[in-house]
Design a protein around this motif. Structure first.
Motif, PDB file in Angstrom:
ATOM      1  N   VAL A   1     -44.732 -19.320  37.872  1.00 23.95           N
ATOM      2  CA  VAL A   1     -44.274 -17.755  37.586  1.00 23.95           C
ATOM      3  C   VAL A   1     -44.247 -17.249  36.512  1.00 23.95           C
ATOM      4  CG1 VAL A   1     -41.909 -16.546  38.211  1.00 23.95           C
ATOM      5  CG2 VAL A   1     -42.693 -18.846  39.251  1.00 23.95           C
ATOM      6  N   PRO A   2     -44.964 -16.472  36.287  1.00 25.60           N
ATOM      7  CA  PRO A   2     -45.384 -15.842  34.862  1.00 25.60           C
ATOM      8  C   PRO A   2     -44.490 -15.511  34.351  1.00 25.60           C
ATOM      9  CG  PRO A   2     -47.926 -15.271  35.606  1.00 25.60           C
ATOM     10  CD  PRO A   2     -46.578 -15.740  36.742  1.00 25.60           C
TER      11      PRO A   2
ATOM     12  N   TYR B   1     -41.252  -4.899  37.662  1.00 22.45           N
ATOM     13  CA  TYR B   1     -39.101  -4.660  36.857  1.00 22.45           C
ATOM     14  C   TYR B   1     -38.866  -5.728  36.434  1.00 22.45           C
ATOM     15  CZ  TYR B   1     -41.045  -2.607  41.568  1.00 22.45           C
ATOM     16  OH  TYR B   1     -42.109  -2.082  41.916  1.00 22.45           O
TER      17      TYR B   1
ATOM     18  N   GLY C   1     -37.468  -8.557  37.577  1.00 22.79           N
ATOM     19  CA  GLY C   1     -38.142  -9.836  37.675  1.00 22.79           C
ATOM     20  C   GLY C   1     -37.839  -9.902  39.370  1.00 22.79           C
ATOM     21  N   ILE C   2     -37.687 -11.353  39.489  1.00 20.95           N
ATOM     22  CA  ILE C   2     -37.794 -11.755  40.788  1.00 20.95           C
ATOM     23  C   ILE C   2     -36.357 -12.378  41.273  1.00 20.95           C
ATOM     24  CG2 ILE C   2     -38.778 -13.639  42.861  1.00 20.95           C
ATOM     25  CD1 ILE C   2     -40.873 -13.302  40.976  1.00 20.95           C
TER      26      ILE C   2
ATOM     27  N   SER D   1     -44.629 -18.918  30.419  1.00 25.06           N
ATOM     28  CA  SER D   1     -44.746 -18.292  29.420  1.00 25.06           C
ATOM     29  C   SER D   1     -45.849 -18.434  28.725  1.00 25.06           C
ATOM     30  CB  SER D   1     -43.665 -17.581  28.213  1.00 25.06           C
ATOM     31  OG  SER D   1     -44.223 -17.056  27.012  1.00 25.06           O
ATOM     32  N   ILE D   2     -46.557 -17.014  28.903  1.00 22.51           N
ATOM     33  CA  ILE D   2     -48.074 -17.039  27.539  1.00 22.51           C
ATOM     34  C   ILE D   2     -48.194 -16.545  26.226  1.00 22.51           C
ATOM     35  CG2 ILE D   2     -49.420 -16.322  29.617  1.00 22.51           C
ATOM     36  CD1 ILE D   2     -50.214 -13.291  28.802  1.00 22.51           C
ATOM     37  N   GLY D   3     -46.754 -16.351  25.844  1.00 22.37           N
ATOM     38  CA  GLY D   3     -46.474 -15.345  24.088  1.00 22.37           C
ATOM     39  C   GLY D   3     -45.211 -14.876  24.752  1.00 22.37           C
TER      40      GLY D   3
ATOM     41  N   TYR E   1     -43.684 -12.090  23.905  1.00 22.30           N
ATOM     42  CA  TYR E   1     -44.279 -10.833  24.325  1.00 22.30           C
ATOM     43  C   TYR E   1     -43.728 -10.082  25.415  1.00 22.30           C
ATOM     44  CZ  TYR E   1     -48.096 -12.153  25.263  1.00 22.30           C
ATOM     45  OH  TYR E   1     -49.586 -13.319  25.217  1.00 22.30           O
TER      46      TYR E   1
ATOM     47  N   LEU F   1     -44.646  -8.524  28.917  1.00 19.99           N
ATOM     48  CA  LEU F   1     -44.969  -7.417  29.491  1.00 19.99           C
ATOM     49  C   LEU F   1     -44.654  -6.956  31.083  1.00 19.99           C
ATOM     50  CD1 LEU F   1     -47.992 -10.027  29.764  1.00 19.99           C
ATOM     51  CD2 LEU F   1     -48.911  -8.473  28.874  1.00 19.99           C
TER      52      LEU F   1
ATOM     53  N   GLY G   1     -45.558  -6.461  34.315  1.00 12.36           N
ATOM     54  CA  GLY G   1     -45.589  -7.851  35.269  1.00 12.36           C
ATOM     55  C   GLY G   1     -46.578  -8.807  34.642  1.00 12.36           C
ATOM     56  N   GLY G   2     -46.850  -9.915  36.086  1.00 16.83           N
ATOM     57  CA  GLY G   2     -47.263 -11.584  35.348  1.00 16.83           C
ATOM     58  C   GLY G   2     -48.641 -11.425  35.854  1.00 16.83           C
TER      59      GLY G   2
HETATM   60  C1  JET Z   1     -38.326 -15.604  37.742  1.00 14.16           C
HETATM   61  O1  JET Z   1     -39.466 -14.905  37.230  1.00 14.16           O
HETATM   62  C2  JET Z   1     -39.492 -13.387  36.737  1.00 14.16           C
HETATM   63  O2  JET Z   1     -38.614 -12.963  37.698  1.00 14.16           O
HETATM   64  C3  JET Z   1     -40.662 -13.122  36.002  1.00 14.16           C
HETATM   65  O3  JET Z   1     -40.198 -11.575  35.834  1.00 14.16           O
HETATM   66  C4  JET Z   1     -41.289 -10.710  35.242  1.00 14.16           C
HETATM   67  C5  JET Z   1     -40.767  -9.627  34.623  1.00 14.16           C
HETATM   68  C6  JET Z   1     -41.834  -8.597  34.067  1.00 14.16           C
HETATM   69  C7  JET Z   1     -42.766  -9.039  34.144  1.00 14.16           C
HETATM   70  C8  JET Z   1     -42.887 -10.639  33.520  1.00 14.16           C
HETATM   71  C9  JET Z   1     -44.278 -10.561  33.421  1.00 14.16           C
HETATM   72  O4  JET Z   1     -43.895 -11.757  32.414  1.00 14.16           O
HETATM   73  C10 JET Z   1     -44.056 -11.433  30.856  1.00 14.16           C
HETATM   74  O5  JET Z   1     -44.019 -10.512  30.864  1.00 14.16           O
HETATM   75  C11 JET Z   1     -44.148 -12.652  30.154  1.00 14.16           C
HETATM   76  C12 JET Z   1     -45.391 -13.500  30.521  1.00 14.16           C
HETATM   77  N1  JET Z   1     -45.183 -14.257  29.645  1.00 14.16           N
HETATM   78  N2  JET Z   1     -45.061 -13.752  28.350  1.00 14.16           N
HETATM   79  C13 JET Z   1     -44.482 -12.665  28.593  1.00 14.16           C
HETATM   80  C14 JET Z   1     -42.511 -10.701  34.707  1.00 14.16           C
END
Ligand code: JET
Length: 249
Positions: free
Chosen positions: A92-93, A121, A123-124, A142-144, A146, A148, A150-151
């Motif tokens: 899960v990114p 949004y 998140g999940i 996480s890829i870093g 910061y 984004l 979305g994933g």
């Molecule tokens: C349980 O996990 C979640 O709900 C993930 O939900 C989201 C919500 C907004 C954006 C993201 C995308 O990931 C990043 O921003 C991200 C990944 N690496 N660095 C930045 C994911």
């Protein structure tokens, strides 16, 4: 390897039809399936989000569509999801995840089945990860540091980093040996013809044919670059790596 990706923007993943990953799919080295989360909704508006319990800005992704999508993927998994068997890995990114690096890429390249859940949004719904952990080894990644929107972008990066490590995906496996991070150091600068360009010469040592000297030049460039650009990596190196260029003499 089977890879499943679930997203509300499946067209974002079209880039995975291109280049080496696309070729690997056509050659059946990778079985990559992209799913539209909205196909797992049942209302007229194909709703995937709702307001957060506890208040706060933004929206949260509803659990029901995710539960249905992940259950479908788990049943199609080539990996036995018996309690003692391997489980497919669900990545899960997330900005709140473990940091993705080359070591993790190598580890994930060994998996038989990877699934990626693209959050949007805020998140999940957290209960989805709890639910998924019955059938999957759930990994927020996480890829870093910061944020984004979305994933999907993170999935493109990770599928490329992982996919290229799968035997047969890139033509010459030798090119995996001396790349950045393969030995804990950043890679050395590279040059090609012409020998002079815009009044700039290729370093003389590279034209010398003296392979020992060339290896030392490259090693020193790796150390110099890593020390100036990524001092954080230097502290992790063991003495043997730092001193290896001496043995090349
Ligand atoms: C349980 O996990 C979640 O709900 C993930 O939900 C989201 C919500 C907004 C954006 C993201 C995308 O990931 C990043 O921003 C991200 C990944 N690496 N660095 C930045 C994911």
């Amino acid at each position: 390897m089977r890879i499943d990706v679930v997203s509300i923007f499946p067209e974002y993943l079209a880039a995975l039809d291109l280049s080496l990953i696309g070729k690997a799919r056509r050659e059946k080295l990778l079985d990559l399936n992209v799913h539209d989360l909205r196909d797992y909704t049942h209302d007229r508006h194909r709703t995937v989000d709702d307001t957060p319990y506890g208040g706060g800005a933004g929206m949260v992704m509803k659990p029901e569509p995710w539960g249905a999508a992940l259950a479908r993927i788990a049943t199609e998994s080539p990996v036995s999801n018996a309690p003692l068997g391997d489980k497919p890995i669900l990545i899960v990114p997330s900005p709140a995840g473990a940091v993705f690096d080359q070591e993790m890429a190598y580890e994930l390249a060994e998996a038989q089945h990877l699934a990626f859940a693209c959050g949007r949004y805020e998140g999940i719904d957290e209960r989805v990860l709890e639910y998924a952990s019955e059938a999957f080894d759930v990994r927020p990644v996480s890829i870093g540091d910061y944020v984004l929107n979305g994933g999907e972008v993170a999935v493109l990066a990770m599928v490329e980093a992982i996919g290229r490590l799968i035997p047969g995906v890139i033509g010459n496996p030798e090119s995996l040996i001396e790349e950045s991070h393969s030995d804990g150091l950043l890679e050395y600068p590279v040059y090609t013809k012409p020998g002079t360009w815009e009044g700039r010469e290729v370093p003389e040592v590279l034209l010398s044919g003296n392979h020992g000297k060339i290896a030392r030049f490259r090693r020193n460039k790796q150390l110099e670059r890593t020390a100036t650009r990524r001092p954080d990596l230097i502290v992790q190196l063991d003495a043997s790596t730092l001193n290896r260029h001496d043995r090349d003499t």
